[in-house]
Design a protein around this motif. Structure first.
Motif, PDB file in Angstrom:
ATOM      1  N   LEU A 142     -30.279  54.994 -30.108  1.00  0.00           N
ATOM      2  CA  LEU A 142     -29.267  55.769 -29.409  1.00  0.00           C
ATOM      3  C   LEU A 142     -29.411  55.589 -27.819  1.00  0.00           C
ATOM      4  N   LEU A 143     -30.742  55.323 -27.372  1.00  0.00           N
ATOM      5  CA  LEU A 143     -30.641  55.127 -26.004  1.00  0.00           C
ATOM      6  C   LEU A 143     -30.574  53.748 -25.662  1.00  0.00           C
ATOM      7  N   SER A 144     -30.850  52.758 -26.431  1.00  0.00           N
ATOM      8  CA  SER A 144     -30.474  51.656 -26.308  1.00  0.00           C
ATOM      9  C   SER A 144     -29.038  51.224 -26.363  1.00  0.00           C
ATOM     10  N   CYS A 145     -28.159  52.125 -27.060  1.00  0.00           N
ATOM     11  CA  CYS A 145     -26.996  51.871 -26.976  1.00  0.00           C
ATOM     12  C   CYS A 145     -26.055  52.858 -26.157  1.00  0.00           C
ATOM     13  N   GLY A 146     -26.837  53.274 -25.114  1.00  0.00           N
ATOM     14  CA  GLY A 146     -26.143  53.881 -23.914  1.00  0.00           C
ATOM     15  C   GLY A 146     -26.260  55.475 -23.994  1.00  0.00           C
ATOM     16  N   ALA A 147     -26.871  56.015 -25.042  1.00  0.00           N
ATOM     17  CA  ALA A 147     -27.027  57.621 -25.104  1.00  0.00           C
ATOM     18  C   ALA A 147     -27.460  57.892 -23.683  1.00  0.00           C
ATOM     19  N   ASN A 148     -26.903  59.186 -23.102  1.00  0.00           N
ATOM     20  CA  ASN A 148     -27.403  59.904 -22.035  1.00  0.00           C
ATOM     21  C   ASN A 148     -28.416  60.615 -22.034  1.00  0.00           C
ATOM     22  N   GLY A 149     -29.552  60.197 -21.453  1.00  0.00           N
ATOM     23  CA  GLY A 149     -30.982  60.963 -21.736  1.00  0.00           C
ATOM     24  C   GLY A 149     -30.898  62.290 -21.069  1.00  0.00           C
ATOM     25  N   GLU A 150     -29.649  62.443 -20.134  1.00  0.00           N
ATOM     26  CA  GLU A 150     -29.708  63.840 -19.319  1.00  0.00           C
ATOM     27  C   GLU A 150     -28.541  64.472 -20.001  1.00  0.00           C
TER      28      GLU A 150
END
Length: 515
Positions: free
Chosen positions: A89-97
């Motif tokens: 998800l993070l690699s696909c652009g999920a917002n970590g905030e």
């Protein structure tokens, strides 16, 4: 694997095992297939396959940012404890905030969620993605604080290594440390922080009054951590907290002897006082390890020559402990043998009180005054007699010195004449030490060598003074010369002073004989 043209991806499925309270943000484990329906991508997250291909394929058609019950796919991946899904998800652009929201209020962020649930690998993924490690929840908790609340030591280590701030407080004024204490997790928290320091990472603190790594390591008594902190050179070893406690004071208070030793040798100032006027030395005196702290200070004084530091008197300590070698070394360095400590005791008094005769003898040879009194009006002799020992060497040494001083210094006495038949008259008598001569005038007849000395009257004297009634005066003592002439004297001070005269005459005579 591809999604075929025309295939529906907007359907919701009821396969999940989690449900959420949209009012409080609380997660509820309900069992597989019992949760409310959610998008198919959420199913792919919850039942993530190791390659992540299915999730990636679905994300080509569906947005990963679309919220569901105030949460996003990233929150769901964290809740399911699936580090692989989080990474995809993070690699696909999920917002970590991206925040979790309940009825319009932002409650917490992904980093807070991972910290609460104890998922250290996921936490590291979020940190690596660049999330704010010091972001706060609605009540002002940081991820570090959440670790303390939920006793998540692995996550706390990850955050500390990443530079999370230990100096922050929440809306209630609580810090990471105070939260750990209130949750009865302080020892686990303490060990986690010590591990981070010993791994070579300095815990960050924007406010040393809230958290000081040096003070914290001193509280733990962790020598290795203290060594690491001091070696970094960015710490003032004498930093004092809001109550005036320095690191060395805390080690003394807590009974951490070896940590105390390290800080003393690292240059910590034991003369500093806290807001209650206490020093490291006075704090150590209330500790059951008091003798061990004293030993450290004594060793330091012997090695470094530190004098009278913060209420510690090296010579006094060595004298009281009966450490003859230490006393010899300190007196050879011209330590003042007559300086009183905070309670008015000189080194001689302390040695006498403990019955250390050899120490008393050595101190006297270096000029220790025998008649000094402490704050209670006690002399060294009075203290020696309190010892209660049947064979008190210290008392013997002190009496010898008093007697020697008396007979060599001389005093006014009454001398009887004609074996007691005549009238006594005043004389100044003294012993001439080098010759062992008792003198009360310049004439050779008034300078005699003593063969014997004893208390009280001889039989002949008693007979001659029978009618006078003074043959048993308390201060009466007699001397027999080397020509067997008998002399009787009466001193002021009664029996005790007469005993000193007899003792002194014998002592000086013996010393002259073997000189």
């Amino acid at each position: 694997m591809e999604i075929q043209a025309g295939a529906r991806t907007d359907i919701k499925v009821k396969l999940g095992a989690w449900s959420w309270d949209t009012a409080t943000g609380e997660e509820l484990r309900v069992g597989a297939g019992l949760a409310e329906p959610y998008p198919v991508t959420w199913c792919a997250v919850e039942y993530f396959e190791s390659s992540g291909a299915i999730l990636r394929m679905l994300l080509q058609q569906l947005s990963l940012h679309t919220p569901h019950c105030g949460r996003t796919l990233l929150h769901h991946a964290i809740l399911c404890g699936n580090a692989g899904a989080v990474s995809v998800l993070l690699s696909c652009g999920a917002n970590g905030e991206s925040p979790v929201k309940t009825t319009g209020i932002t409650m917490f962020r992904p980093i807070h969620m991972a910290a609460r649930l104890g998922f250290s690998t996921i936490l590291q993924c979020l940190i690596d993605s660049g999330c704010d490690i010091n972001s706060k929840t609605a009540i002002g908790d940081t991820a570090l604080m959440i670790c303390a609340r939920y006793k998540q030591d692995a996550c706390l280590r990850v955050l500390a290594m990443a530079g999370a701030d230990f100096g922050l407080v929440n809306a209630d004024g609580q810090s990471v440390s105070s939260l750990a204490g209130s949750r009865k997790w302080f020892l686990g928290y303490q060990q986690a922080v010590m591990d981070v320091i010993k791994a070579g990472k300095l815990p960050k603190s924007s406010d040393l009054a809230v958290f000081s790594p040096l003070i914290f390591a001193a509280q733990a008594g962790d020598i290795e951590a203290l060594k690491v902190l001091i070696s970094w050179g960015g710490f003032h070893v004498d930093y004092q907290d809001d109550n005036g406690f320095s690191a060395v004071m805390i080690t003394a208070l807590k009974g951490h002897v070896e940590a105390f030793r390290f800080l003393v040798y690292a240059g910590a100032d034991v003369k500093l006082t806290n807001k209650s006027g206490e020093t490291a030395i006075t704090l150590s005196e209330s500790n059951q390890n008091r003798d061990l702290f004293e030993k450290v200070m004594l060793e330091f004084a012997l090695e470094k020559g530190n004098r009278y530091a913060g209420g510690f008197y090296a010579l006094h300590c060595a004298a009281r402990r009966g450490d003859l070698d230490a006393v010899k070394l300190l007196t050879s360095r011209d330590y003042d043998v007559n300086i009183p400590d905070g309670d008015g005791y000189t080194p001689l008094m302390l040695a006498a009180r403990e019955g250390h005769g050899a120490i008393c003898r050595l101190l006297i040879s270096h000029g220790a005054k025998i008649n000094f009194k402490n704050n209670r009006g006690e002399t060294a002799l009075a203290l020696a007699r309190k010892n209660g020992s049947m064979d008190n060497e210290a008392e013997h040494v002190l009496l010898d010195e008093l007697a020697r001083n008396l007979v060599i210094g001389g005093a006014h006495v009454r001398k009887h004449t004609k074996g007691g038949k005549g009238s006594p008259h005043g004389k100044e008598i003294r012993m001439v030490g080098s010759a062992g001569v008792l003198r009360w005038g310049k004439s050779s007849r008034r300078n005699v060598i003593c063969k014997e000395a004893d208390l009280g009257a001889s039989q002949a004297f008693r007979k001659n003074r029978r009618t006078k009634g003074d043959a048993d005066e308390p201060g009466l003592f007699r001397v027999v010369t080397n020509r067997n002439k008998e002399l009787h004297f009466v001193c002021e001070g009664g029996l005790e002073t007469a005993e000193l005269w007899v003792r002194g005459i014998k002592l000086v005579t013996r010393e002259a004989l073997f000189a």
